[in-house]
Design a protein around this motif. Structure first.
Motif, PDB file in Angstrom:
ATOM      1  N   ALA A  49      15.136   1.975  15.719  1.00 39.85           N
ATOM      2  CA  ALA A  49      15.903   1.765  14.495  1.00 39.85           C
ATOM      3  C   ALA A  49      16.378   3.088  13.886  1.00 39.85           C
ATOM      4  N   LEU A  50      16.209   4.189  14.625  1.00 38.40           N
ATOM      5  CA  LEU A  50      16.536   5.510  14.060  1.00 38.40           C
ATOM      6  C   LEU A  50      17.769   6.113  14.727  1.00 38.40           C
ATOM      7  N   ASP A  51      18.455   7.020  14.017  1.00 32.88           N
ATOM      8  CA  ASP A  51      19.537   7.757  14.666  1.00 32.88           C
ATOM      9  C   ASP A  51      18.907   8.763  15.639  1.00 32.88           C
ATOM     10  N   SER A  52      19.735   9.366  16.497  1.00 32.12           N
ATOM     11  CA  SER A  52      19.151  10.143  17.593  1.00 32.12           C
ATOM     12  C   SER A  52      18.384  11.367  17.085  1.00 32.12           C
ATOM     13  N   LEU A  53      18.850  11.995  16.011  1.00 30.72           N
ATOM     14  CA  LEU A  53      18.153  13.176  15.510  1.00 30.72           C
ATOM     15  C   LEU A  53      16.748  12.806  15.013  1.00 30.72           C
ATOM     16  N   ASN A  54      16.672  11.758  14.188  1.00 31.07           N
ATOM     17  CA  ASN A  54      15.358  11.325  13.683  1.00 31.07           C
ATOM     18  C   ASN A  54      14.496  10.777  14.805  1.00 31.07           C
ATOM     19  N   GLY A  55      15.128  10.082  15.753  1.00 30.28           N
ATOM     20  CA  GLY A  55      14.397   9.553  16.906  1.00 30.28           C
ATOM     21  C   GLY A  55      13.729  10.666  17.688  1.00 30.28           C
ATOM     22  N   GLY A  76      13.868   5.224   7.089  1.00 28.22           N
ATOM     23  CA  GLY A  76      13.371   4.707   8.369  1.00 28.22           C
ATOM     24  C   GLY A  76      12.612   5.753   9.168  1.00 28.22           C
ATOM     25  N   GLY A  77      13.169   6.967   9.237  1.00 26.00           N
ATOM     26  CA  GLY A  77      12.523   8.036  10.005  1.00 26.00           C
ATOM     27  C   GLY A  77      11.204   8.461   9.370  1.00 26.00           C
ATOM     28  N   GLN A  78      11.201   8.519   8.028  1.00 29.45           N
ATOM     29  CA  GLN A  78       9.951   8.864   7.325  1.00 29.45           C
ATOM     30  C   GLN A  78       8.901   7.793   7.569  1.00 29.45           C
ATOM     31  N   ALA A 132      -6.586  10.867   6.425  1.00 24.28           N
ATOM     32  CA  ALA A 132      -5.203  10.369   6.448  1.00 24.28           C
ATOM     33  C   ALA A 132      -4.242  11.445   5.930  1.00 24.28           C
ATOM     34  N   ALA A 133      -4.670  12.181   4.910  1.00 24.84           N
ATOM     35  CA  ALA A 133      -3.803  13.221   4.340  1.00 24.84           C
ATOM     36  C   ALA A 133      -3.520  14.312   5.370  1.00 24.84           C
ATOM     37  N   THR A 134      -4.503  14.634   6.212  1.00 24.55           N
ATOM     38  CA  THR A 134      -4.264  15.664   7.232  1.00 24.55           C
ATOM     39  C   THR A 134      -3.235  15.164   8.253  1.00 24.55           C
ATOM     40  N   TRP A 135      -3.236  13.857   8.517  1.00 13.76           N
ATOM     41  CA  TRP A 135      -2.252  13.304   9.457  1.00 13.76           C
ATOM     42  C   TRP A 135      -0.865  13.233   8.836  1.00 13.76           C
ATOM     43  N   LEU A 136      -0.775  12.941   7.547  1.00 12.40           N
ATOM     44  CA  LEU A 136       0.546  12.982   6.896  1.00 12.40           C
ATOM     45  C   LEU A 136       1.106  14.395   6.965  1.00 12.40           C
ATOM     46  N   GLU A 137       0.230  15.380   6.785  1.00 14.35           N
ATOM     47  CA  GLU A 137       0.672  16.763   6.828  1.00 14.35           C
ATOM     48  C   GLU A 137       1.193  17.109   8.226  1.00 14.35           C
ATOM     49  N   ARG A 138       0.440  16.676   9.219  1.00 16.64           N
ATOM     50  CA  ARG A 138       0.803  16.957  10.598  1.00 16.64           C
ATOM     51  C   ARG A 138       2.155  16.329  10.978  1.00 16.64           C
ATOM     52  N   LEU A 139       2.434  15.154  10.417  1.00 21.22           N
ATOM     53  CA  LEU A 139       3.709  14.478  10.686  1.00 21.22           C
ATOM     54  C   LEU A 139       4.786  14.900   9.684  1.00 21.22           C
ATOM     55  N   GLU A 140       4.465  15.921   8.879  1.00 19.30           N
ATOM     56  CA  GLU A 140       5.432  16.538   7.966  1.00 19.30           C
ATOM     57  C   GLU A 140       5.951  15.569   6.909  1.00 19.30           C
ATOM     58  N   VAL A 141       5.051  14.697   6.409  1.00 22.79           N
ATOM     59  CA  VAL A 141       5.439  13.753   5.363  1.00 22.79           C
ATOM     60  C   VAL A 141       4.409  13.716   4.234  1.00 22.79           C
ATOM     61  N   THR A 142       3.785  14.865   3.960  1.00 24.09           N
ATOM     62  CA  THR A 142       2.780  14.960   2.906  1.00 24.09           C
ATOM     63  C   THR A 142       3.302  14.452   1.564  1.00 24.09           C
ATOM     64  N   ASP A 143       4.579  14.766   1.289  1.00 27.36           N
ATOM     65  CA  ASP A 143       5.151  14.395  -0.015  1.00 27.36           C
ATOM     66  C   ASP A 143       5.321  12.885  -0.187  1.00 27.36           C
ATOM     67  N   LEU A 144       5.109  12.119   0.865  1.00 25.31           N
ATOM     68  CA  LEU A 144       5.263  10.660   0.741  1.00 25.31           C
ATOM     69  C   LEU A 144       3.954   9.954   0.418  1.00 25.31           C
ATOM     70  N   ALA A 145       2.855  10.696   0.315  1.00 26.39           N
ATOM     71  CA  ALA A 145       1.528  10.086   0.213  1.00 26.39           C
ATOM     72  C   ALA A 145       1.462   8.952  -0.811  1.00 26.39           C
ATOM     73  N   LEU A 199       0.836  -1.199   0.000  1.00 26.29           N
ATOM     74  CA  LEU A 199       0.000   0.000   0.000  1.00 26.29           C
ATOM     75  C   LEU A 199       0.870   1.247   0.000  1.00 26.29           C
ATOM     76  N   THR A 200       0.327   2.340  -0.545  1.00 25.06           N
ATOM     77  CA  THR A 200       1.050   3.615  -0.440  1.00 25.06           C
ATOM     78  C   THR A 200       1.009   4.088   1.013  1.00 25.06           C
ATOM     79  N   CYS A 201       1.841   5.103   1.298  1.00 24.76           N
ATOM     80  CA  CYS A 201       1.842   5.663   2.652  1.00 24.76           C
ATOM     81  C   CYS A 201       0.457   6.212   3.010  1.00 24.76           C
ATOM     82  N   LEU A 202      -0.184   6.880   2.055  1.00 21.22           N
ATOM     83  CA  LEU A 202      -1.529   7.408   2.323  1.00 21.22           C
ATOM     84  C   LEU A 202      -2.506   6.265   2.625  1.00 21.22           C
ATOM     85  N   GLU A 203      -2.448   5.205   1.838  1.00 20.15           N
ATOM     86  CA  GLU A 203      -3.357   4.064   2.066  1.00 20.15           C
ATOM     87  C   GLU A 203      -3.071   3.377   3.399  1.00 20.15           C
TER      88      GLU A 203
END
Ligand SMILES: Nc1ncnc2c1ncn2[C@@H]1O[C@H](COP(=O)(O)OP(=O)(O)OP(=O)(O)O)[C@@H](O)[C@H]1O
Ligand SMILES: [Mg+2]
Length: 229
Positions: A174-180, A147-149, A125-138, A101-105
């Motif tokens: 599974a993330l580095d400290s900045l992404n974590g 991993g962080g995305q 779902a799109a509003t939540w992707l926006e809130r988590l700052e990953v709209t472009d991954l939809a 599935l896509t990230c949006l799905e």
């Protein structure tokens, strides 16, 4: 004087053994609405088993988990899985997004399972992707994101259904400290805004610093650091 709010989740004297190994040996935990509780402790101490018992995924050998006053062991499997769909959200170490599935799905999926129409589910779902700052991954699939995305998409999926409790087992493991830290900030901010409680299993004191309260599990026994202090 106003009474303290009824706790959302109360676990009492939980015991669970796998063969001769006790995973839980009298663990206790109380979670109140809206609080972020970190569950710390060494590897093998019983943290994940405690989380799985609280979420009704694992049935303890003895002891009791009450969710909003209801004893989970008395519910049927169907009732417990319905509860997981409607009231709980989950984030695991490796996202566990559905690869086809896509990230949006993926984010829309809990709403689709709850019977929402595709268009409504995907709009929310799109509003939540926006809130988590990953709209472009939809439109991307989980295999095409970092991993962080992926963890940010997993947090969006955990929160999209307005759960009362989010269970997060090493969500930044599974993330580095900045992404974590970014994932933790987004998760705790979103939980505080929506009023969801979070049960956060982690090894890392830096991650636990995002919690309101810390519990330490050792040899299957839990200790409330606030009460102990
Ligand atoms: N499904 C299982 N079958 C057999 N033994 C298990 C199972 N799940 C957990 N255990 C055992 O129970 C104990 C507690 O495991 P648990 O996964 O809860 O620890 P943990 O604190 O989450 O560890 P980690 O930090 O490494 O994830 C360990 O001794 C583990 O080997
Ligand atoms: Mg674990």
């Amino acid at each position: 004087m106003t009474a303290a709010p009824e706790p959302l989740l109360v676990a009492t004297d939980l015991r669970k053994a796998y063969g001769p190994t006790p995973a839980l040996d009298g663990a206790e935990l109380t979670v109140r609405a809206g609080e972020v509780v970190a569950v710390m402790g060494p590897s093998g101490s019983g943290k994940s088993t405690l989380l799985h018992c609280l979420a009704g995924i694992v049935t303890p050998d003895s002891g009791d988990v009450r969710y909003r006053g209801q004893q989970m062991s008395l519910m049927s499997d169907g009732e417990r899985s319905a509860l997981r769909r409607t009231d709980f959200g989950f984030v695991f170490q490796f996202g566990q997004l559905v690869p086809e599935l896509t990230c949006l799905e993926n984010v829309a999926m809990p709403l689709r399972l709850a019977g929402r129409r595709r268009k409504d589910a995907e709009a929310l779902a799109a509003t939540w992707l926006e809130r988590l700052e990953v709209t472009d991954l939809a439109g991307k699939r989980p295999g095409e994101v970092s991993g962080g995305q992926g963890q940010r998409v997993a947090v969006a999926r955990a929160l999209v259904g307005a759960p009362r409790v989010v269970f997060a087992d090493e969500p930044t493991g599974a993330l580095d400290s900045l992404n974590g830290e970014r994932v933790m900030r987004l998760l705790t901010d979103a939980a505080h805004d929506t009023g969801a409680a979070v049960v956060l299993v982690t090894h890392e004191p830096r991650v636990a610093a995002y919690s309101d309260r810390e519990i330490v599990v050792r040899d299957g026994k839990s200790r409330d650091m606030e009460r102990a202090a």
